[in-house]
Design an enzyme around this catalytic site. Structure first.
Site, PDB file in Angstrom:
ATOM      1  N   HIS A  17       4.156 -10.561 -61.855  1.00  0.00           N
ATOM      2  CA  HIS A  17       2.850 -10.682 -62.512  1.00  0.00           C
ATOM      3  C   HIS A  17       2.141 -11.891 -61.894  1.00  0.00           C
ATOM      4  O   HIS A  17       2.745 -12.953 -61.756  1.00  0.00           O
ATOM      5  CB  HIS A  17       3.073 -10.885 -64.014  1.00  0.00           C
ATOM      6  CG  HIS A  17       1.814 -10.932 -64.822  1.00  0.00           C
ATOM      7  ND1 HIS A  17       0.887 -11.950 -64.689  1.00  0.00           N
ATOM      8  CD2 HIS A  17       1.333 -10.108 -65.775  1.00  0.00           C
ATOM      9  CE1 HIS A  17      -0.115 -11.745 -65.525  1.00  0.00           C
ATOM     10  NE2 HIS A  17       0.128 -10.618 -66.190  1.00  0.00           N
ATOM     11  N   ARG A  70       0.196 -14.093 -62.924  1.00  0.00           N
ATOM     12  CA  ARG A  70       0.031 -15.332 -63.698  1.00  0.00           C
ATOM     13  C   ARG A  70       1.290 -15.691 -64.490  1.00  0.00           C
ATOM     14  O   ARG A  70       1.240 -16.455 -65.441  1.00  0.00           O
ATOM     15  CB  ARG A  70      -1.181 -15.189 -64.643  1.00  0.00           C
ATOM     16  CG  ARG A  70      -2.508 -15.308 -63.903  1.00  0.00           C
ATOM     17  CD  ARG A  70      -3.684 -14.872 -64.735  1.00  0.00           C
ATOM     18  NE  ARG A  70      -3.626 -13.461 -65.093  1.00  0.00           N
ATOM     19  CZ  ARG A  70      -3.955 -12.459 -64.261  1.00  0.00           C
ATOM     20  NH1 ARG A  70      -4.357 -12.717 -63.025  1.00  0.00           N
ATOM     21  NH2 ARG A  70      -3.863 -11.199 -64.638  1.00  0.00           N
ATOM     22  N   LYS A  86       3.926 -39.184 -67.515  1.00  0.00           N
ATOM     23  CA  LYS A  86       5.326 -39.039 -67.074  1.00  0.00           C
ATOM     24  C   LYS A  86       6.141 -38.255 -68.114  1.00  0.00           C
ATOM     25  O   LYS A  86       6.924 -37.356 -67.785  1.00  0.00           O
ATOM     26  CB  LYS A  86       5.938 -40.426 -66.856  1.00  0.00           C
ATOM     27  CG  LYS A  86       7.414 -40.432 -66.558  1.00  0.00           C
ATOM     28  CD  LYS A  86       7.713 -39.885 -65.193  1.00  0.00           C
ATOM     29  CE  LYS A  86       9.203 -39.730 -64.985  1.00  0.00           C
ATOM     30  NZ  LYS A  86       9.526 -39.026 -63.748  1.00  0.00           N
ATOM     31  N   PHE A  94      24.654 -32.405 -62.346  1.00  0.00           N
ATOM     32  CA  PHE A  94      23.617 -31.918 -63.263  1.00  0.00           C
ATOM     33  C   PHE A  94      22.649 -30.962 -62.591  1.00  0.00           C
ATOM     34  O   PHE A  94      21.877 -30.277 -63.250  1.00  0.00           O
ATOM     35  CB  PHE A  94      22.897 -33.067 -63.977  1.00  0.00           C
ATOM     36  CG  PHE A  94      21.803 -33.765 -63.221  1.00  0.00           C
ATOM     37  CD1 PHE A  94      20.541 -33.198 -63.097  1.00  0.00           C
ATOM     38  CD2 PHE A  94      22.015 -35.012 -62.665  1.00  0.00           C
ATOM     39  CE1 PHE A  94      19.527 -33.852 -62.424  1.00  0.00           C
ATOM     40  CE2 PHE A  94      21.002 -35.679 -61.995  1.00  0.00           C
ATOM     41  CZ  PHE A  94      19.760 -35.093 -61.872  1.00  0.00           C
ATOM     42  N   LYS A  95      22.702 -30.907 -61.255  1.00  0.00           N
ATOM     43  CA  LYS A  95      21.929 -29.875 -60.560  1.00  0.00           C
ATOM     44  C   LYS A  95      22.543 -29.630 -59.183  1.00  0.00           C
ATOM     45  O   LYS A  95      23.425 -30.378 -58.757  1.00  0.00           O
ATOM     46  CB  LYS A  95      20.454 -30.230 -60.490  1.00  0.00           C
ATOM     47  CG  LYS A  95      20.136 -31.446 -59.683  1.00  0.00           C
ATOM     48  CD  LYS A  95      18.633 -31.578 -59.607  1.00  0.00           C
ATOM     49  CE  LYS A  95      18.287 -32.658 -58.620  1.00  0.00           C
ATOM     50  NZ  LYS A  95      16.892 -32.753 -58.337  1.00  0.00           N
ATOM     51  N   ARG A 154       8.736 -29.497 -67.982  1.00  0.00           N
ATOM     52  CA  ARG A 154       9.859 -28.875 -67.260  1.00  0.00           C
ATOM     53  C   ARG A 154      10.937 -28.427 -68.248  1.00  0.00           C
ATOM     54  O   ARG A 154      11.473 -27.326 -68.151  1.00  0.00           O
ATOM     55  CB  ARG A 154      10.492 -29.863 -66.267  1.00  0.00           C
ATOM     56  CG  ARG A 154       9.570 -30.389 -65.207  1.00  0.00           C
ATOM     57  CD  ARG A 154       9.503 -29.559 -63.964  1.00  0.00           C
ATOM     58  NE  ARG A 154      10.783 -29.353 -63.323  1.00  0.00           N
ATOM     59  CZ  ARG A 154      11.059 -28.327 -62.517  1.00  0.00           C
ATOM     60  NH1 ARG A 154      10.144 -27.418 -62.291  1.00  0.00           N
ATOM     61  NH2 ARG A 154      12.234 -28.211 -61.955  1.00  0.00           N
ATOM     62  N   CYS A 158      16.429 -37.767 -66.522  1.00  0.00           N
ATOM     63  CA  CYS A 158      14.977 -37.689 -66.757  1.00  0.00           C
ATOM     64  C   CYS A 158      14.640 -36.554 -67.718  1.00  0.00           C
ATOM     65  O   CYS A 158      14.249 -36.791 -68.852  1.00  0.00           O
ATOM     66  CB  CYS A 158      14.239 -37.484 -65.433  1.00  0.00           C
ATOM     67  SG  CYS A 158      14.237 -38.962 -64.421  1.00  0.00           S
ATOM     68  N   ILE A 201      15.531 -45.868 -58.090  1.00  0.00           N
ATOM     69  CA  ILE A 201      14.090 -45.940 -57.845  1.00  0.00           C
ATOM     70  C   ILE A 201      13.691 -47.308 -57.282  1.00  0.00           C
ATOM     71  O   ILE A 201      12.927 -47.395 -56.311  1.00  0.00           O
ATOM     72  CB  ILE A 201      13.299 -45.662 -59.143  1.00  0.00           C
ATOM     73  CG1 ILE A 201      13.655 -44.274 -59.685  1.00  0.00           C
ATOM     74  CG2 ILE A 201      11.806 -45.772 -58.907  1.00  0.00           C
ATOM     75  CD1 ILE A 201      13.343 -43.123 -58.773  1.00  0.00           C
ATOM     76  N   ARG A 227       7.908 -40.226 -59.824  1.00  0.00           N
ATOM     77  CA  ARG A 227       8.215 -38.800 -60.053  1.00  0.00           C
ATOM     78  C   ARG A 227       8.950 -38.188 -58.851  1.00  0.00           C
ATOM     79  O   ARG A 227       8.735 -37.025 -58.517  1.00  0.00           O
ATOM     80  CB  ARG A 227       6.923 -38.033 -60.342  1.00  0.00           C
ATOM     81  CG  ARG A 227       5.747 -38.502 -59.516  1.00  0.00           C
ATOM     82  CD  ARG A 227       4.601 -37.558 -59.486  1.00  0.00           C
ATOM     83  NE  ARG A 227       3.885 -37.411 -60.729  1.00  0.00           N
ATOM     84  CZ  ARG A 227       2.552 -37.302 -60.812  1.00  0.00           C
ATOM     85  NH1 ARG A 227       1.815 -37.408 -59.706  1.00  0.00           N
ATOM     86  NH2 ARG A 227       1.956 -37.090 -61.952  1.00  0.00           N
TER      87      ARG A 227
HETATM   88  N1  LIG Z   1      16.375 -41.863 -60.807  1.00  0.00           N
HETATM   89  C1  LIG Z   1      15.335 -41.043 -60.858  1.00  0.00           C
HETATM   90  O1  LIG Z   1      15.343 -39.975 -60.258  1.00  0.00           O
HETATM   91  C2  LIG Z   1      14.088 -41.421 -61.623  1.00  0.00           C
HETATM   92  C3  LIG Z   1      12.926 -40.690 -61.402  1.00  0.00           C
HETATM   93  C4  LIG Z   1      11.770 -41.057 -62.061  1.00  0.00           C
HETATM   94  C5  LIG Z   1      11.792 -42.136 -62.950  1.00  0.00           C
HETATM   95  N2  LIG Z   1      12.947 -42.828 -63.164  1.00  0.00           N
HETATM   96  C6  LIG Z   1      12.911 -43.964 -64.089  1.00  0.00           C
HETATM   97  O2  LIG Z   1      12.971 -45.163 -63.337  1.00  0.00           O
HETATM   98  C7  LIG Z   1      13.644 -46.181 -64.094  1.00  0.00           C
HETATM   99  C8  LIG Z   1      14.797 -46.720 -63.277  1.00  0.00           C
HETATM  100  O3  LIG Z   1      15.715 -45.647 -63.075  1.00  0.00           O
HETATM  101  P1  LIG Z   1      16.864 -45.720 -61.976  1.00  0.00           P
HETATM  102  O4  LIG Z   1      17.364 -44.338 -61.836  1.00  0.00           O
HETATM  103  O5  LIG Z   1      16.400 -46.472 -60.774  1.00  0.00           O
HETATM  104  O6  LIG Z   1      17.942 -46.613 -62.775  1.00  0.00           O
HETATM  105  P2  LIG Z   1      19.311 -47.182 -62.202  1.00  0.00           P
HETATM  106  O7  LIG Z   1      20.230 -47.268 -63.345  1.00  0.00           O
HETATM  107  O8  LIG Z   1      19.712 -46.458 -60.975  1.00  0.00           O
HETATM  108  O9  LIG Z   1      18.920 -48.676 -61.727  1.00  0.00           O
HETATM  109  C9  LIG Z   1      18.436 -49.661 -62.577  1.00  0.00           C
HETATM  110  C10 LIG Z   1      18.893 -51.018 -62.051  1.00  0.00           C
HETATM  111  O10 LIG Z   1      18.288 -52.024 -62.865  1.00  0.00           O
HETATM  112  C11 LIG Z   1      19.212 -53.099 -63.007  1.00  0.00           C
HETATM  113  N3  LIG Z   1      18.814 -53.904 -64.148  1.00  0.00           N
HETATM  114  C12 LIG Z   1      18.919 -53.619 -65.474  1.00  0.00           C
HETATM  115  N4  LIG Z   1      18.359 -54.619 -66.193  1.00  0.00           N
HETATM  116  C13 LIG Z   1      17.900 -55.531 -65.321  1.00  0.00           C
HETATM  117  C14 LIG Z   1      17.215 -56.778 -65.456  1.00  0.00           C
HETATM  118  N5  LIG Z   1      16.896 -57.283 -66.636  1.00  0.00           N
HETATM  119  N6  LIG Z   1      16.903 -57.470 -64.338  1.00  0.00           N
HETATM  120  C15 LIG Z   1      17.233 -56.983 -63.115  1.00  0.00           C
HETATM  121  N7  LIG Z   1      17.863 -55.794 -62.924  1.00  0.00           N
HETATM  122  C16 LIG Z   1      18.188 -55.098 -64.014  1.00  0.00           C
HETATM  123  C17 LIG Z   1      20.553 -52.395 -63.145  1.00  0.00           C
HETATM  124  O11 LIG Z   1      21.615 -53.278 -62.826  1.00  0.00           O
HETATM  125  C18 LIG Z   1      20.402 -51.239 -62.144  1.00  0.00           C
HETATM  126  O12 LIG Z   1      20.903 -51.593 -60.853  1.00  0.00           O
HETATM  127  C19 LIG Z   1      14.071 -45.503 -65.402  1.00  0.00           C
HETATM  128  O13 LIG Z   1      13.108 -45.745 -66.384  1.00  0.00           O
HETATM  129  C20 LIG Z   1      14.087 -44.031 -65.041  1.00  0.00           C
HETATM  130  O14 LIG Z   1      13.894 -43.208 -66.175  1.00  0.00           O
HETATM  131  C21 LIG Z   1      14.089 -42.503 -62.510  1.00  0.00           C
END
Ligand SMILES: NC(=O)c1ccc[n+]([C@@H]2O[C@H](COP(=O)([O-])OP(=O)(O)OC[C@H]3O[C@@H](n4cnc5c(N)ncnc54)[C@H](O)[C@@H]3O)[C@@H](O)[C@H]2O)c1
Length: 415
Positions: free
Chosen positions: A254, A256, A216, A331-332, A223, A270, A26, A164
């Site tokens: 149906h 609805r 969130k 996972f999907k 889901r 997630c 993200i 999201r």
């Molecule tokens: N991946 C998705 O599809 C998705 C969707 C919606 C929400 N989220 C949420 O977004 C957040 C991030 O998820 P993600 O999938 O990007 O995680 P990720 O594990 O892909 O990336 C997180 C990054 O943060 C870095 N990190 C950890 N601690 C750190 C710090 N103190 N300082 C700097 N960098 C640091 C890690 O090294 C890693 O590269 C989570 O809370 C997740 O639940 C993810």
């Protein structure tokens, strides 16, 4: 400072230098899209390899279109990665929020990221948490900031804005999805709205921080609950001798009713994780949400049982051990991500029975350190029992064969 003064401060201040903490699935796309809009973005990650990879114009994750955007932003000088934060106008916290062994949310990454930017916050800074977080996390970080930097009380803007996006379509959705933005007060919400308006084309919806956090968790719990209903139906139908796919199609006629498709469980970082943020904090109140998690986990264990029974039946009937093909680990469908994957859980369980003729298939991954992978066409050809765990497109192109026992947990051959 009164609210009017703060509002003036908010509209006057520049928000051009962004410090994005966390460059994962993200954080990196967010940093890149903001940089693509001409903002000056410093992406910060504690992982040096990630930082070096990005600074060389490459990426460490798989996401369509991301590499090109990163290359462009780095070459234009709008995106730079670093292992250390520095002073900026806006601080985005996009670090992991996993759960601990007992399904309690772990916000230590958010706390560490917040602490890492503490020395750089100044009057007028905007601090936004994007990480999926338990309700009250933004207020906790507000308290942490004010405890360490009391002179910033009422001088900075603090908000929560969840992400999201759908992996595989992140670049488009990050820009076009609606966003929910909740500040710790109205001026913080307005400030964060003004910031996201710089690069988000979707509608921005105002609320407060707690509601945004809850929103969130609600989306993913909703889901999970809906999938649990479909999974439970699939187990009932199996016992009742009814084709669940046909049943759901008919029920959905149906006007609805809109039942989702069953599978071999629920996975990913997630939907399989976030509901625990509610069940952990509101155990007495979140009965249905907790039960849905149980049902979805049970569905994977049920699949393991079905596979074992099919193997035993085959052995009794043919007096030899079958070759079993487990089709899919992700996972999907159509991704390479195995995080919290129910298919991976099933494969690991089946492997414990030390079946000689076990073939594991995942067309989206070339090699894996635990699983010896087999080409999907070869496995399908050789197997006596074929178990479809993930509805990858490749599998849908296979022709159904009457000479094989087929356990179709994801509707590959549904009519
Ligand atoms: N991946 C998705 O599809 C998705 C969707 C919606 C929400 N989220 C949420 O977004 C957040 C991030 O998820 P993600 O999938 O990007 O995680 P990720 O594990 O892909 O990336 C997180 C990054 O943060 C870095 N990190 C950890 N601690 C750190 C710090 N103190 N300082 C700097 N960098 C640091 C890690 O090294 C890693 O590269 C989570 O809370 C997740 O639940 C993810």
């Amino acid at each position: 400072m009164c609210n009017i003064e703060r509002y003036l401060l908010q509209t006057d201040l520049e928000m051009d230098k962004i410090i994005c903490i966390g460059l994962g699935y993200i954080g990196l796309p967010t940093a890149t899209i903001a940089a693509g809009k001409g903002l000056n973005v410093i992406g910060v990650d504690i992982n040096e390899r990630v930082v070096d990879t990005i600074n060389s114009g490459n990426i460490h994750i798989i996401e369509p279109g991301l590499k090109e955007s990163v290359q462009k932003a780095v070459a234009a000088g709008n995106l730079r990665a670093s292992t250390k934060p520095e002073q900026g106008d806006v601080y985005l916290i996009v670090v992991p929020t996993p759960f601990r062994g007992n399904h309690e949310p772990d916000i230590t990454y958010v706390e560490a990221a917040t602490r890492s930017v503490l020395p750089f916050l100044k009057k007028g800074s905007l601090f936004v948490i994007e990480s999926t977080s338990p309700v009250g996390t933004t207020e906790k970080m507000q308290q942490l900031i004010y405890a360490e930097r009391p002179e910033l009380k009422g001088q900075i803007y603090i908000a929560y804005c969840p992400e999201r996006v759908l992996p595989g379509n992140i670049i488009y959705e990050l820009e076009h999805n609606d966003r929910v933005i909740g500040g710790i007060d109205d001026v913080s919400t307005e400030k964060a709205m003004a910031f996201y308006a710089k690069f988000v084309k979707g509608t921005l919806h105002k609320t407060n921080a707690r509601t945004a956090e809850m929103c969130k968790l609600t989306e993913n719990s909703s889901r999970d609950t809906q999938i649990a209903f479909a999974n439970e139906l699939s187990i009932i139908c199996d016992k009742a001798g009814i084709d669940v796919w046909e049943l759901i199609e008919l029920a959905n006629k149906h006007p609805r009713v809109d039942i989702l498709q069953p599978g071999c469980g629920v996975g990913g970082h997630c939907i399989a994780v976030d509901p625990y943020f509610l069940t952990s904090d509101f155990p007495a109140e979140s009965q249905l949400i907790a039960k849905s998690r149980e049902v979805n986990n049970y569905k994977s264990a049920w699949c393991v049982e079905k596979i074992r029974n099919a193997v035993l039946e085959y052995e009794m009937k043919h007096t030899k051990k079958p070759i079993v093909a487990l089709m899919g680990l992700a996972f999907k469908p159509n991704i390479d991500d195995l995080r919290e994957s129910p298919a991976k859980y099933i494969a690991q369980n089946i492997m414990q029975f030390e079946m000689d003729g076990l073939q594991i298939v995942e067309p989206n991954i070339k090699a894996h350190h635990i699983f010896k992978l087999t080409d999907y066409k070869v496995a399908y050809e050789q197997a006596d029992i074929v178990v479809f765990l993930v509805a990858h497109n490749e599998f849908k192109a296979l022709t159904q064969r009457a000479d094989k026992v087929i356990l179709d947990f994801c509707g590959i051959f549904k009519r």
